[in-house]
Every structure is written in structure tokens, then in C-alpha cells.
Design a protein around this motif. Structure first.
Motif, mmCIF file in Angstrom:
data_model
loop_
_atom_site.group_PDB
_atom_site.id
_atom_site.type_symbol
_atom_site.label_atom_id
_atom_site.label_comp_id
_atom_site.label_asym_id
_atom_site.label_seq_id
_atom_site.Cartn_x
_atom_site.Cartn_y
_atom_site.Cartn_z
ATOM 1 N N GLU A 13 0.854 -1.180 0.000
ATOM 2 C CA GLU A 13 0.000 0.000 0.000
ATOM 3 C C GLU A 13 0.891 1.231 0.000
ATOM 4 O O GLU A 13 1.848 1.317 0.753
ATOM 5 C CB GLU A 13 -0.906 0.022 1.236
ATOM 6 N N TRP A 14 0.579 2.178 -0.878
ATOM 7 C CA TRP A 14 1.315 3.425 -0.942
ATOM 8 C C TRP A 14 0.418 4.549 -0.441
ATOM 9 O O TRP A 14 -0.814 4.474 -0.545
ATOM 10 C CB TRP A 14 1.765 3.700 -2.381
ATOM 11 N N ASP A 15 1.012 5.626 0.078
ATOM 12 C CA ASP A 15 0.219 6.725 0.628
ATOM 13 C C ASP A 15 -0.138 7.758 -0.445
ATOM 14 O O ASP A 15 -0.497 8.896 -0.132
ATOM 15 C CB ASP A 15 0.967 7.400 1.784
ATOM 16 N N ARG A 16 -0.072 7.349 -1.700
ATOM 17 C CA ARG A 16 -0.300 8.240 -2.844
ATOM 18 C C ARG A 16 -0.518 7.359 -4.056
ATOM 19 O O ARG A 16 -0.398 6.127 -3.971
ATOM 20 C CB ARG A 16 0.930 9.127 -3.077
ATOM 21 N N CYS A 17 -0.823 7.987 -5.160
ATOM 22 C CA CYS A 17 -0.879 7.273 -6.434
ATOM 23 C C CYS A 17 0.487 6.649 -6.719
ATOM 24 O O CYS A 17 1.523 7.315 -6.604
ATOM 25 C CB CYS A 17 -1.256 8.259 -7.539
ATOM 26 N N ALA A 18 0.514 5.369 -7.035
ATOM 27 C CA ALA A 18 1.767 4.679 -7.321
ATOM 28 C C ALA A 18 2.199 4.929 -8.765
ATOM 29 O O ALA A 18 1.391 5.306 -9.622
ATOM 30 C CB ALA A 18 1.619 3.187 -7.071
ATOM 31 N N VAL A 19 3.476 4.687 -9.028
ATOM 32 C CA VAL A 19 4.037 4.856 -10.369
ATOM 33 C C VAL A 19 4.587 3.517 -10.846
ATOM 34 O O VAL A 19 5.448 2.922 -10.205
ATOM 35 C CB VAL A 19 5.143 5.922 -10.388
ATOM 36 N N MET A 20 4.051 3.060 -11.970
ATOM 37 C CA MET A 20 4.486 1.813 -12.593
ATOM 38 C C MET A 20 5.367 2.160 -13.787
ATOM 39 O O MET A 20 4.919 2.813 -14.726
ATOM 40 C CB MET A 20 3.259 1.011 -13.043
ATOM 41 N N GLY A 21 6.619 1.741 -13.746
ATOM 42 C CA GLY A 21 7.532 1.987 -14.859
ATOM 43 C C GLY A 21 7.452 0.878 -15.886
ATOM 44 O O GLY A 21 7.257 -0.292 -15.546
ATOM 45 N N VAL A 22 7.603 1.227 -17.155
ATOM 46 C CA VAL A 22 7.439 0.286 -18.264
ATOM 47 C C VAL A 22 8.800 -0.190 -18.769
ATOM 48 O O VAL A 22 9.684 0.621 -19.058
ATOM 49 C CB VAL A 22 6.686 0.953 -19.433
ATOM 50 N N ASP A 48 17.013 1.021 -13.271
ATOM 51 C CA ASP A 48 17.085 2.482 -13.377
ATOM 52 C C ASP A 48 15.733 3.123 -13.057
ATOM 53 O O ASP A 48 15.668 4.157 -12.373
ATOM 54 C CB ASP A 48 17.523 2.892 -14.783
ATOM 55 N N LEU A 49 14.642 2.525 -13.545
ATOM 56 C CA LEU A 49 13.307 3.070 -13.267
ATOM 57 C C LEU A 49 13.008 3.035 -11.772
ATOM 58 O O LEU A 49 12.427 3.981 -11.215
ATOM 59 C CB LEU A 49 12.249 2.292 -14.042
ATOM 60 N N LEU A 50 13.418 1.963 -11.108
ATOM 61 C CA LEU A 50 13.227 1.887 -9.655
ATOM 62 C C LEU A 50 14.022 2.984 -8.950
ATOM 63 O O LEU A 50 13.522 3.624 -8.022
ATOM 64 C CB LEU A 50 13.652 0.507 -9.145
ATOM 65 N N ALA A 51 15.244 3.201 -9.406
ATOM 66 C CA ALA A 51 16.076 4.242 -8.799
ATOM 67 C C ALA A 51 15.493 5.632 -9.022
ATOM 68 O O ALA A 51 15.683 6.535 -8.200
ATOM 69 C CB ALA A 51 17.490 4.170 -9.380
ATOM 70 N N GLN A 52 14.737 5.806 -10.115
ATOM 71 C CA GLN A 52 14.124 7.097 -10.414
ATOM 72 C C GLN A 52 12.801 7.311 -9.674
ATOM 73 O O GLN A 52 12.217 8.386 -9.772
ATOM 74 C CB GLN A 52 13.898 7.206 -11.917
ATOM 75 N N GLY A 53 12.332 6.296 -8.967
ATOM 76 C CA GLY A 53 11.125 6.474 -8.165
ATOM 77 C C GLY A 53 9.958 5.588 -8.520
ATOM 78 O O GLY A 53 8.859 5.757 -7.967
ATOM 79 N N ALA A 54 10.143 4.606 -9.414
ATOM 80 C CA ALA A 54 9.048 3.688 -9.729
ATOM 81 C C ALA A 54 8.734 2.817 -8.521
ATOM 82 O O ALA A 54 9.639 2.372 -7.799
ATOM 83 C CB ALA A 54 9.408 2.807 -10.921
ATOM 84 N N ASP A 55 7.445 2.555 -8.312
ATOM 85 C CA ASP A 55 7.010 1.662 -7.244
ATOM 86 C C ASP A 55 6.863 0.233 -7.738
ATOM 87 O O ASP A 55 7.009 -0.716 -6.968
ATOM 88 C CB ASP A 55 5.664 2.146 -6.691
ATOM 89 N N LEU A 56 6.531 0.078 -9.008
ATOM 90 C CA LEU A 56 6.387 -1.213 -9.659
ATOM 91 C C LEU A 56 7.048 -1.127 -11.029
ATOM 92 O O LEU A 56 7.198 -0.026 -11.576
ATOM 93 C CB LEU A 56 4.919 -1.597 -9.882
ATOM 94 N N VAL A 57 7.403 -2.272 -11.577
ATOM 95 C CA VAL A 57 7.960 -2.330 -12.924
ATOM 96 C C VAL A 57 7.137 -3.320 -13.737
ATOM 97 O O VAL A 57 6.935 -4.467 -13.324
ATOM 98 C CB VAL A 57 9.445 -2.745 -12.915
#
Length: 296
Positions: A13-22, A48-57
Motif C-alpha cells: 500500500e502506498w500513501d499516494r498514487c503509485a508509479v508503474m515503470g514500463v 534504473d526506473l526503480l532508482a528514479q522512483g518507480a514503485d512497480l515495474v
């Protein structure tokens, strides 16, 4: 300001809208032209996407751009599994983007925690039973047919009510097939059997999709409707990779409308956007309301 995001059983669970990187492990993606087709390049891209702030890939091995022809099953498995396995081993929350039950099953067993099926379980009759048996969350996207002819299916009288009704049918089928209702996510399918005006109308009506009672994934990144909006005076759209600022604008709108997550090719700006939306909500003293009926 809406804060309805909902919870998905089996995911953090995230406290905001999550970001899924492609991560497109394809040679023919509309957005990146095969930049991550090599396995090692795709793994590095995911990290790299995770390091940039992605919550999921989200890892996919088949292009679903308009007009695309399908890749065969062994090739899709060859592309996807090593990337899923490597990213999961690094602790990433990995989603597999596939319409094939066999690929979904093998990816889950390699470490994927979410199945993102752009057909919503309609392309492969084995998909819903497999997801139910594996007990993982499932994205049900609005879909009217394969990429080769989906543009011919972009006919609506009222796009938002029709998408709602068709998504509800797909949700009901998923539940009837044994998938836990608390593990379902909905996606309006921007760009799939839709014109630019249809996509914009769906963006304007995102709040109405909460009537489905499930968390909402918005996947607008670099899509054709953004190219239409940004086209120059003679109607020429910018290349897909020049639509990332517009994508971040949609991320802001989606987070404001209470989306559970956004799916994007470039993460940094969207990761900033969802945090700004959360900070504004906090500053205004707006606490998250109880989930909509059925959303938790």
C-alpha cells in the motif's frame, strides 16, 4: 480533491498514487523502438526506473501498438522471463504485461506479483483460471480486440458509460472465474479501440470509473492522443519520446482523480507529480476518505 485509490490484496500500500515503470522487451514498441530489447539492457532499465522512483515495474514482451502483429509464445517467454526473474531477485515489485496465460503463469513463478492483461482476460480463455490458481492481482483493461484491427472498433455513442459497462462485464467474468475481487484493478484502456477525443473524454471522466469499486490504473504514457493534442500547426504530432511532459500532466490529473497507479515510460517527472499531489492534499488537511464500496 479525490483521494480514492483503494487497496489491492497481495501488493504493497502506498500513501499516494503509485508509479508503474514500463520495460518493453520488444524490438517494435511505439515508444522506444527496441532500446531495451536486449535482456541485460532491459534488466538495467528496470533497475534504473526503480532508482528514479518507480514503485512497480511492468515487463512486457509483445507490442500492442495499433496494427502490431502478435509475437509467438516461445519468443514472448524468451524475452520476458529472464527480465522478470532478475528484477524480482533484486526485490522489485514486478508486473508482467501479457495476454497469454502460459506467459503469465511462468512469469508469476519467476517472481512477478501482478498480471497486467490488456485484454482483461478475453484474449486467452485460460488466463482467468491461471490467475485465480496463482492467487495474484490482475489488471482488467477495457479491450475490444487485437491490435491489428482495434482502430475499426473505436465506435461509441457515449464512451464513458460504454467503457464502464464493458469493464463491469470483464470484472464479473474474472470473479466468476475464481479471481479474488479484492485483487482486481481496472484500466480504461486509453488508446485501445479509442480515438483521441475518446481518450480525452475518459481522462475527463476518470472519477466516474470509481463506480466500478476497484482501484484504477491509468496508462496514458506517450500515447497517440497526446500526440494529437501536441501536434504542430500542420497536424504533425511530436515523436513519442517528446510526449513525456504531457504524460506527467496526465499523471497529475489521474492522481488528483484518485487513481491507484499510473503506468509510464519515463518515471522521474511522474514520481514527482504524484508526490506533489499528495503534499497538496496534506497541506489542505484532506485525509483519505474510506474506500468506495468494494474498493478495499
Amino acid at each position: 480533491m479525490s483521494a480514492i485509490r483503494g487497496r489491492v490484496r497481495g501488493l504493497p500500500e502506498w500513501d499516494r498514487c503509485a508509479v508503474m515503470g514500463v520495460v518493453n522487451v520488444t524490438p517494435d514498441s511505439f515508444s522506444d523502438g527496441g532500446r531495451w530489447f536486449d535482456t541485460e539492457a532491459a534488466i538495467k532499465r528496470g533497475l534504473d526506473l526503480l532508482a528514479q522512483g518507480a514503485d512497480l515495474v511492468d515487463v512486457g514482451g509483445e507490442s500492442t501498438r495499433p496494427g502490431a502483429t502478435r509475437v509467438d509464445e516461445p519468443e514472448e517467454i524468451r524475452r520476458v522471463l529472464p527480465v522478470v526473474r532478475a528484477l524480482a531477485a533484486e526485490g522489485a515489485v514486478v508486473s508482467v504485461d501479457t495476454m497469454r496465460a502460459s506467459v503469465a503463469e511462468r512469469a508469476v513463478r519467476a517472481g512477478a506479483r501482478l498480471v497486467n492483461d490488456v485484454s482483461g482476460g478475453r484474449a486467452d480463455p485460460a488466463m482467468v483460471p491461471v490467475v485465480a490458481a496463482e492467487g495474484v492481482p490482475f489488471v482488467v483493461m477495457h479491450w475490444r480486440g487485437q491490435s491489428a484491427d482495434m482502430n475499426d472498433r473505436a465506435v461509441y455513442r457515449r464512451v464513458v458509460p460504454e467503457v464502464l459497462a464493458e469493464l463491469r462485464q470483464s470484472l464479473d467474468a474474472a470473479v466468476a472465474g475464481g479471481i479474488d475481487p479484492e485483487s482486481l484493478i481496472v484500466d480504461p484502456g486509453l488508446g485501445f479501440a479509442k480515438t483521441a477525443p475518446h481518450d480525452l473524454e475518459l481522462i475527463a471522466g476518470l472519477g466516474q470509473l470509481h463506480a466500478l469499486g476497484r482501484p484504477l490504473l491509468v496508462a496514458a504514457s506517450r500515447k497517440r492522443f497526446l500526440g494529437t493534442v501536441l501536434a504542430d500547426a500542420d497536424g504533425t504530432p511530436p515523436p513519442a519520446r517528446d510526449r513525456d511532459a504531457a504524460t506527467a500532466a496526465i499523471t497529475t490529473l489521474a492522481a488528483h482523480a484518485g487513481a491507484w497507479a499510473v503506468r509510464v515510460h519515463e518515471v522521474a517527472a511522474s514520481a514527482d507529480a504524484v508526490r506533489v499531489v499528495r503534499a497538496v492534499r496534506d497541506q489542505r488537511g484532506v485525509s483519505d476518505p474510506p474506500p468506495a464500496p468494494g474498493a478495499g
